[in-house]
Write a protein that holds these residues in place. Structure first.
Motif, PDB file in Angstrom:
ATOM      1  N   ARG A   1      -2.525  13.509  -1.962  1.00  0.00           N
ATOM      2  CA  ARG A   1      -3.092  13.103  -0.662  1.00  0.00           C
ATOM      3  C   ARG A   1      -2.117  13.372   0.486  1.00  0.00           C
ATOM      4  O   ARG A   1      -0.904  13.403   0.307  1.00  0.00           O
TER       5      ARG A   1
ATOM      6  N   ASN B   1      -7.140   0.725  -3.571  1.00  0.00           N
ATOM      7  CA  ASN B   1      -7.608   1.726  -2.603  1.00  0.00           C
ATOM      8  C   ASN B   1      -7.151   3.142  -2.949  1.00  0.00           C
ATOM      9  O   ASN B   1      -7.617   4.110  -2.357  1.00  0.00           O
ATOM     10  N   PHE B   2      -6.212   3.255  -3.904  1.00  0.00           N
ATOM     11  CA  PHE B   2      -5.596   4.565  -4.123  1.00  0.00           C
ATOM     12  C   PHE B   2      -5.754   5.124  -5.525  1.00  0.00           C
ATOM     13  O   PHE B   2      -5.592   6.315  -5.733  1.00  0.00           O
ATOM     14  N   GLY B   3      -6.024   4.263  -6.493  1.00  0.00           N
ATOM     15  CA  GLY B   3      -6.168   4.740  -7.862  1.00  0.00           C
ATOM     16  C   GLY B   3      -6.696   3.605  -8.719  1.00  0.00           C
ATOM     17  O   GLY B   3      -7.187   2.598  -8.188  1.00  0.00           O
TER      18      GLY B   3
ATOM     19  N   LEU C   1      -0.116  12.312   3.646  1.00  0.00           N
ATOM     20  CA  LEU C   1       0.490  11.050   4.060  1.00  0.00           C
ATOM     21  C   LEU C   1       0.897  11.124   5.532  1.00  0.00           C
ATOM     22  O   LEU C   1       1.578  12.069   5.938  1.00  0.00           O
TER      23      LEU C   1
ATOM     24  N   PRO D   1       1.518   2.550  -3.867  1.00  0.00           N
ATOM     25  CA  PRO D   1       0.472   3.378  -4.491  1.00  0.00           C
ATOM     26  C   PRO D   1       0.165   4.635  -3.688  1.00  0.00           C
ATOM     27  O   PRO D   1      -0.115   5.695  -4.267  1.00  0.00           O
ATOM     28  N   MET D   2       0.220   4.562  -2.370  1.00  0.00           N
ATOM     29  CA  MET D   2      -0.055   5.736  -1.545  1.00  0.00           C
ATOM     30  C   MET D   2       0.903   6.882  -1.882  1.00  0.00           C
ATOM     31  O   MET D   2       0.515   8.050  -1.898  1.00  0.00           O
TER      32      MET D   2
ATOM     33  N   PHE E   1       0.818  -1.230   0.000  1.00  0.00           N
ATOM     34  CA  PHE E   1       0.000   0.000   0.000  1.00  0.00           C
ATOM     35  C   PHE E   1       0.839   1.263   0.000  1.00  0.00           C
ATOM     36  O   PHE E   1       0.418   2.291  -0.511  1.00  0.00           O
TER      37      PHE E   1
ATOM     38  N   ASP F   1      -5.284   9.659  -7.172  1.00  0.00           N
ATOM     39  CA  ASP F   1      -6.639   9.088  -7.200  1.00  0.00           C
ATOM     40  C   ASP F   1      -7.121   8.817  -8.619  1.00  0.00           C
ATOM     41  O   ASP F   1      -7.822   7.841  -8.869  1.00  0.00           O
TER      42      ASP F   1
ATOM     43  N   VAL G   1       1.933  13.027  -5.575  1.00  0.00           N
ATOM     44  CA  VAL G   1       0.538  12.773  -5.201  1.00  0.00           C
ATOM     45  C   VAL G   1       0.043  13.869  -4.265  1.00  0.00           C
ATOM     46  O   VAL G   1       0.821  14.457  -3.524  1.00  0.00           O
TER      47      VAL G   1
END
Lengths: 358, 358
Positions: free
Chosen positions: B214, B111-113, B216, B83-84, B80, B89, B212
């Motif tokens: 998001r 879960n991320f894209g 973290l 991708p995180m 994870f 997204d 990205v």
């Protein structure tokens, strides 16, 4: 000659744990293999994991709604796993800001929901634990750090609140008798009172889980680890084994006796500090930690004394690890469960000696 | 008597690593303390961490844009974290689905894209690595698992793609010479070829980071660990030390010699399988793994033979860990770097012996 180890963590471990750890690297459980080479699915290691979890339940006298996990990642990973699993985007969690780690835990929660600072002693340099606090109605949980490793304060009472209390007990876990069932979730990195670095214990009331909407990676979902009995992926085998050994040692002593010894050790040290003109404690007396004794030179002490001088003097007495946290200065003697009375006495003597020569 | 250890991981380690590990538990680097008790900020341990990272850079001949990290959490956490950190997204990542772990990595990315399956051998029970694949233009990265521990296949070629390639090398890291600079990110749990369970290595081209949007958590942000040189929180000290020792051992052998030995060991075993009427390999010959040799009883073999019988026979020859993965059955001999030629010869002999008596 073995040093007297006052490091704040990773920290002193019981001698028998070290010897058993060494032996398991040679040959584990009569398997003809090192514990570092065995499958975590071997019945011999599964037994270690199961017994470690059972020992925690027994020592804490936990009710059936609690689950015990051994996870990767350190307590720092719990800073975000707690809100990730417990706090919805539109919900609020309350935090006691009583030290560095309490602050960092709070900062991580802000990524997941609203954070309410229930109280803070930041402006007083975290030298006490506030007795007044405000937890909003509807808070999902209240987070606190039971012992403040960096500044040397410790909770000797617990807030009365409506919501579950989440406690980071990394630096005082199993150091005293407690009603552990009063907490909703407890976490602790192992490397102070329950083993070596590389594994973190989580105790959770499972009724608190499953209420957030967000998608959780498997490794970050407490429910996955509960279902897989802490074996979702390869666990940190040797650190888990060391925690198992330390838990056995704790059980053999008994929490009551451990607490008595810890009170006595801390008293020796604080008494010496209070009786000294050279040293002074840095924390409000009623909040003093039994685990991390923080002190410094008093203002009356001679100006030419440098902290390095006392650290070097202590080193001559075989003492290591008493420098204060890098951003705090002064001195800190961490006297976890495995620190002997003799170790503490040696430090007290060194302080008196140093003072008599200063 | 020490067992011959064919476990798939945690797995066999070099004898000198085990001895050095034991000694460090007694007294580390002349500190008068166990490595399990020392501060991770001590200069002695900081040196270990720095040298371990430098050894990886040296062994991989990495260019300056690469960073080496030692992290908590196992390769499963990289499923994870990749991708995180790398996948927005609205972006797409491509995945080679060539086995169980490849599949799980892909599931976590969802879960991320968006996830695009570039190819899959799932319908053929992962017995080969597809040579035809499709990676969409604009894919952020292509993820592959260089060696399939469970089913025993391995990449002996690399896909030609426009995007960065992310490789899970947990079960064949440092087993052969490679142009490591062709990968954008490489990760590997230590417990097969580079140490014991409890630490994971990540090698990342830092130019891929920071794109990205998001938020973290600090512990999940590669940039934080780069900045803090893998010391953002207390690292898994002893597992890191074991990786350091194993990396020193690898350097002493040299990757060229290690690769030659691994080819020879695998050849001995596959030759024995192919020459046998009782046993047969389970993987397409051109994709056979040099690390995890999977085989089973051939259809022509007597029907009354149970797998347990061969496992028990092998055990009489001091051999452990050859049962196939729980959902696969058959046999699997994991012959990582630290498995000796003598160990492999003993297994080959046991197979011949068993066949001659069957």
């Amino acid at each position: 000659m073995k040093k007297i180890n006052f490091y704040s963590g990773p920290a002193v471990l019981p001698e028998e744990v070290l010897l058993q750890g060494q032996e398991a690297i040679r040959d584990f459980a009569g398997m003809g293999l090192s514990i570092l080479e065995i499958s975590h699915r071997s019945k011999e290691f599964v037994r270690v994991m199961d017994e470690a979890r059972a020992l925690v339940k027994e020592l804490m006298q936990l009710k059936d709604n609690y689950e015990v996990l051994f996870l990767h990642g350190g307590a720092s990973s719990q800073f975000f796993m707690v809100p990730m699993n417990l706090l919805g985007d539109a919900e609020t969690a309350a935090y006691f800001e009583t030290g560095r780690w309490a602050h960092l835990a709070m900062e991580e929660a802000k990524n997941f929901g609203a954070v309410h600072v229930a109280c803070s002693s930041k402006n007083e340099n975290f030298t006490h634990i506030p007795k007044k606090y405000n937890v909003p109605a509807g808070a999902k949980y209240l987070h606190l750090t039971s012992n403040n490793t960096v500044y040397g304060s410790q909770f000797h009472w617990w807030p009365e609140v409506q919501c579950p209390v989440v406690a980071d007990m990394s630096s005082d876990i199993f150091s005293r008798q407690l009603d552990f069932n009063r907490f909703g979730l407890i976490y602790a990195g192992a490397q102070k009172n329950m083993g070596a670095a590389g594994v973190t214990m989580v105790v959770v009331n499972k009724e608190l889980l499953g209420n957030v909407k967000r998608k959780l990676p498997a490794m970050l979902d407490y429910r996955v680890h509960i279902e897989k009995q802490s074996m979702h992926n390869t666990p940190p085998v040797f650190p888990v084994y060391l925690s198992f050994l330390t838990l056995q040692w704790i059980k053999k002593q008994g929490l009551k006796k451990i607490e008595e010894r810890n009170i006595q050790k801390a008293k020796s040290l604080y008494d010496a500090i209070d009786a000294s003109y050279l040293f002074e404690g840095t924390v409000a007396k009623e909040d003093r930690s039994l685990m991390n004794v923080c002190f410094r030179f008093s203002k009356e002490a001679k100006k030419e004394l440098t902290e390095e001088k006392f650290v070097a003097f202590a080193a001559e007495h075989n003492i290591v690890g008493i420098k204060g946290y890098k951003t705090v200065g002064g001195f800190r003697a961490s006297i976890y469960n495995a620190m002997s009375e003799i170790g503490v006495d040696t430090l007290v003597e060194a302080m008196r000696d140093f003072e008599s020569r200063a």
